[in-house]
Design a protein around this motif. Structure first.
Motif, PDB file in Angstrom:
ATOM      1  N   GLU A  13       0.840  -1.147  -0.222  1.00 42.58           N
ATOM      2  CA  GLU A  13      -0.125   0.611   0.046  1.00 42.58           C
ATOM      3  C   GLU A  13       0.680   1.593  -0.125  1.00 42.58           C
ATOM      4  O   GLU A  13       0.165   2.302  -0.295  1.00 42.58           O
ATOM      5  CB  GLU A  13      -1.070   0.540   1.667  1.00 42.58           C
ATOM      6  N   ASN A  14       1.847   1.212   0.427  1.00 42.72           N
ATOM      7  CA  ASN A  14       3.055   2.056   0.277  1.00 42.72           C
ATOM      8  C   ASN A  14       3.105   2.575  -2.011  1.00 42.72           C
ATOM      9  O   ASN A  14       3.811   3.560  -1.697  1.00 42.72           O
ATOM     10  CB  ASN A  14       4.111   2.338   1.248  1.00 42.72           C
ATOM     11  N   VAL A  15       2.960   1.732  -2.195  1.00 44.41           N
ATOM     12  CA  VAL A  15       3.606   1.728  -3.596  1.00 44.41           C
ATOM     13  C   VAL A  15       2.391   2.814  -4.282  1.00 44.41           C
ATOM     14  O   VAL A  15       0.956   2.102  -4.674  1.00 44.41           O
ATOM     15  CB  VAL A  15       3.887   0.782  -4.311  1.00 44.41           C
ATOM     16  N   LYS A  16       2.340   3.575  -4.754  1.00 43.08           N
ATOM     17  CA  LYS A  16       1.518   4.105  -6.026  1.00 43.08           C
ATOM     18  C   LYS A  16       1.915   4.390  -7.031  1.00 43.08           C
ATOM     19  O   LYS A  16       2.748   4.499  -7.464  1.00 43.08           O
ATOM     20  CB  LYS A  16       1.868   6.209  -5.567  1.00 43.08           C
ATOM     21  N   VAL A  17       0.899   3.388  -8.105  1.00 47.88           N
ATOM     22  CA  VAL A  17       1.312   3.442  -9.845  1.00 47.88           C
ATOM     23  C   VAL A  17       0.673   4.611 -10.800  1.00 47.88           C
ATOM     24  O   VAL A  17      -0.474   4.237 -10.551  1.00 47.88           O
ATOM     25  CB  VAL A  17       1.532   1.881 -10.371  1.00 47.88           C
ATOM     26  N   LEU A  18       1.229   5.372 -10.442  1.00 47.54           N
ATOM     27  CA  LEU A  18       0.384   6.372 -12.218  1.00 47.54           C
ATOM     28  C   LEU A  18       0.028   5.339 -13.093  1.00 47.54           C
ATOM     29  O   LEU A  18       0.632   4.589 -14.288  1.00 47.54           O
ATOM     30  CB  LEU A  18       1.472   7.522 -12.376  1.00 47.54           C
ATOM     31  N   SER A  19      -0.675   6.037 -13.378  1.00 47.92           N
ATOM     32  CA  SER A  19      -1.572   5.615 -14.388  1.00 47.92           C
ATOM     33  C   SER A  19      -1.245   5.708 -15.788  1.00 47.92           C
ATOM     34  O   SER A  19      -0.633   6.523 -16.617  1.00 47.92           O
ATOM     35  CB  SER A  19      -3.057   6.795 -14.958  1.00 47.92           C
ATOM     36  N   THR A  20      -1.793   4.976 -16.817  1.00 47.42           N
ATOM     37  CA  THR A  20      -1.013   4.727 -18.235  1.00 47.42           C
ATOM     38  C   THR A  20      -1.915   4.972 -19.219  1.00 47.42           C
ATOM     39  O   THR A  20      -1.323   5.132 -20.263  1.00 47.42           O
ATOM     40  CB  THR A  20      -1.261   2.629 -18.170  1.00 47.42           C
ATOM     41  N   LYS A  21      -3.083   5.404 -18.315  1.00 47.18           N
ATOM     42  CA  LYS A  21      -3.900   6.208 -19.810  1.00 47.18           C
ATOM     43  C   LYS A  21      -4.032   8.091 -19.844  1.00 47.18           C
ATOM     44  O   LYS A  21      -3.419   7.805 -21.306  1.00 47.18           O
ATOM     45  CB  LYS A  21      -5.419   5.855 -19.139  1.00 47.18           C
ATOM     46  N   THR A  22      -3.666   8.356 -18.412  1.00 48.50           N
ATOM     47  CA  THR A  22      -3.008   9.612 -19.187  1.00 48.50           C
ATOM     48  C   THR A  22      -2.293  10.261 -18.445  1.00 48.50           C
ATOM     49  O   THR A  22      -1.898   9.271 -17.114  1.00 48.50           O
ATOM     50  CB  THR A  22      -4.881  10.273 -19.374  1.00 48.50           C
ATOM     51  N   PRO A  23      -1.829  11.271 -18.358  1.00 50.87           N
ATOM     52  CA  PRO A  23      -0.676  12.406 -17.355  1.00 50.87           C
ATOM     53  C   PRO A  23      -1.373  11.994 -15.815  1.00 50.87           C
ATOM     54  O   PRO A  23      -2.436  12.741 -16.449  1.00 50.87           O
ATOM     55  CB  PRO A  23      -0.496  12.929 -17.466  1.00 50.87           C
ATOM     56  N   GLU A  24      -0.852  11.921 -14.367  1.00 51.94           N
ATOM     57  CA  GLU A  24      -1.478  12.303 -13.563  1.00 51.94           C
ATOM     58  C   GLU A  24      -0.793  12.528 -13.265  1.00 51.94           C
ATOM     59  O   GLU A  24       0.985  13.219 -12.889  1.00 51.94           O
ATOM     60  CB  GLU A  24      -1.370  10.250 -13.303  1.00 51.94           C
ATOM     61  N   THR A  25      -1.278  14.064 -12.016  1.00 48.49           N
ATOM     62  CA  THR A  25      -0.707  14.089 -11.162  1.00 48.49           C
ATOM     63  C   THR A  25      -0.122  14.127  -9.281  1.00 48.49           C
ATOM     64  O   THR A  25      -2.107  13.966  -9.318  1.00 48.49           O
ATOM     65  CB  THR A  25      -1.000  15.716 -10.996  1.00 48.49           C
ATOM     66  N   VAL A  26      -0.221  13.556  -8.667  1.00 47.17           N
ATOM     67  CA  VAL A  26       0.266  13.633  -7.015  1.00 47.17           C
ATOM     68  C   VAL A  26       0.634  14.576  -6.436  1.00 47.17           C
ATOM     69  O   VAL A  26       1.706  14.643  -6.263  1.00 47.17           O
ATOM     70  CB  VAL A  26       0.648  12.097  -6.937  1.00 47.17           C
ATOM     71  N   LEU A  27      -0.270  15.183  -5.527  1.00 50.79           N
ATOM     72  CA  LEU A  27      -0.566  16.188  -4.412  1.00 50.79           C
ATOM     73  C   LEU A  27       0.374  15.950  -3.156  1.00 50.79           C
ATOM     74  O   LEU A  27      -0.637  15.270  -3.109  1.00 50.79           O
ATOM     75  CB  LEU A  27      -1.430  17.259  -5.006  1.00 50.79           C
ATOM     76  N   TRP A  28       1.528  15.866  -2.771  1.00 48.32           N
ATOM     77  CA  TRP A  28       2.086  15.586  -1.671  1.00 48.32           C
ATOM     78  C   TRP A  28       1.958  16.481  -0.745  1.00 48.32           C
ATOM     79  O   TRP A  28       3.157  16.852  -0.647  1.00 48.32           O
ATOM     80  CB  TRP A  28       2.879  14.613  -1.622  1.00 48.32           C
ATOM     81  N   GLU A  29       0.545  16.723   0.155  1.00 46.01           N
ATOM     82  CA  GLU A  29       0.590  18.604   0.586  1.00 46.01           C
ATOM     83  C   GLU A  29       1.265  18.670   1.563  1.00 46.01           C
ATOM     84  O   GLU A  29       2.247  19.574   1.698  1.00 46.01           O
ATOM     85  CB  GLU A  29      -0.759  19.059   1.018  1.00 46.01           C
TER      86      GLU A  29
END
Length: 178
Positions: free
Chosen positions: A78-94
């Motif tokens: 669960e500590n792993v985030k796989v970013l999308s393969t369909k479109t660019p994804e942004t993860v905001l880590w505030e």
């Protein structure tokens, strides 16, 4: 196989020792035609070490991952985030003021310029782009997700973490493109 596993174990040990907040993996976690499930289990073991140390992991899939059976069947911690393969994804880590932008490969032979679709930098954040690419070409490497340094620089990110070419290289310093 032994060298790659040792390199990953060393990376994980360094991240734990340095108390890293996160690790970026810009593709090709698996070799596409490799069917040994033990490779995937080893990866899970190492990612679990990072989970225990409260280190997040951000992943984009590369050309080898897109064709791998292991990629499709392995359940990552669960500590792993796989970013999308369909479109660019942004993860905001505030909590850390970080914006991580990326897109993985949905198929092995991505020949279009994925970087063109990445969003501009997120205001007020340290922006990191992840892309699996040989840029406009690297000898001995397929021209997957081709793009120019200028295209990457135009996004306004602070750092780019590139995958695909298995050699350490600084492509630019402002922004830092590795």
């Amino acid at each position: 196989r032994g060298a790659a596993r040792q390199a990953l174990a060393n990376l994980v040990s360094l991240a734990v020792e340095e108390k890293a907040a996160f690790v970026l993996l810009s593709g090709d976690l698996y070799d596409g035609d490799w069917r040994d499930y033990h490779t995937g289990l080893f990866l899970i073991q190492q990612l679990s070490r990072l989970r225990e140390a409260r280190v997040k992991v951000f992943v984009i899939y590369g050309n080898h991952d897109a064709e791998s059976r292991i990629t499709k069947s392995l359940r990552l911690p669960e500590n792993v985030k796989v970013l999308s393969t369909k479109t660019p994804e942004t993860v905001l880590w505030e909590d850390f003021g970080v914006a991580i932008h990326g897109q993985g490969f949905a198929r092995r032979d991505v020949t279009e310029n994925l970087a063109d679709q990445y969003p501009d930098a997120s205001r007020g954040f340290f922006n990191i782009g992840m892309l699996h690419t040989a840029l406009t070409g690297a000898e001995g490497h397929a021209p997957y997700a081709p793009c120019t340094l200028g295209a990457l620089q135009s996004k306004g990110y602070d750092v780019w973490a590139l995958g695909h070419v298995h050699a350490r290289k600084v492509h630019g310093e402002e922004p830092l493109i590795l």
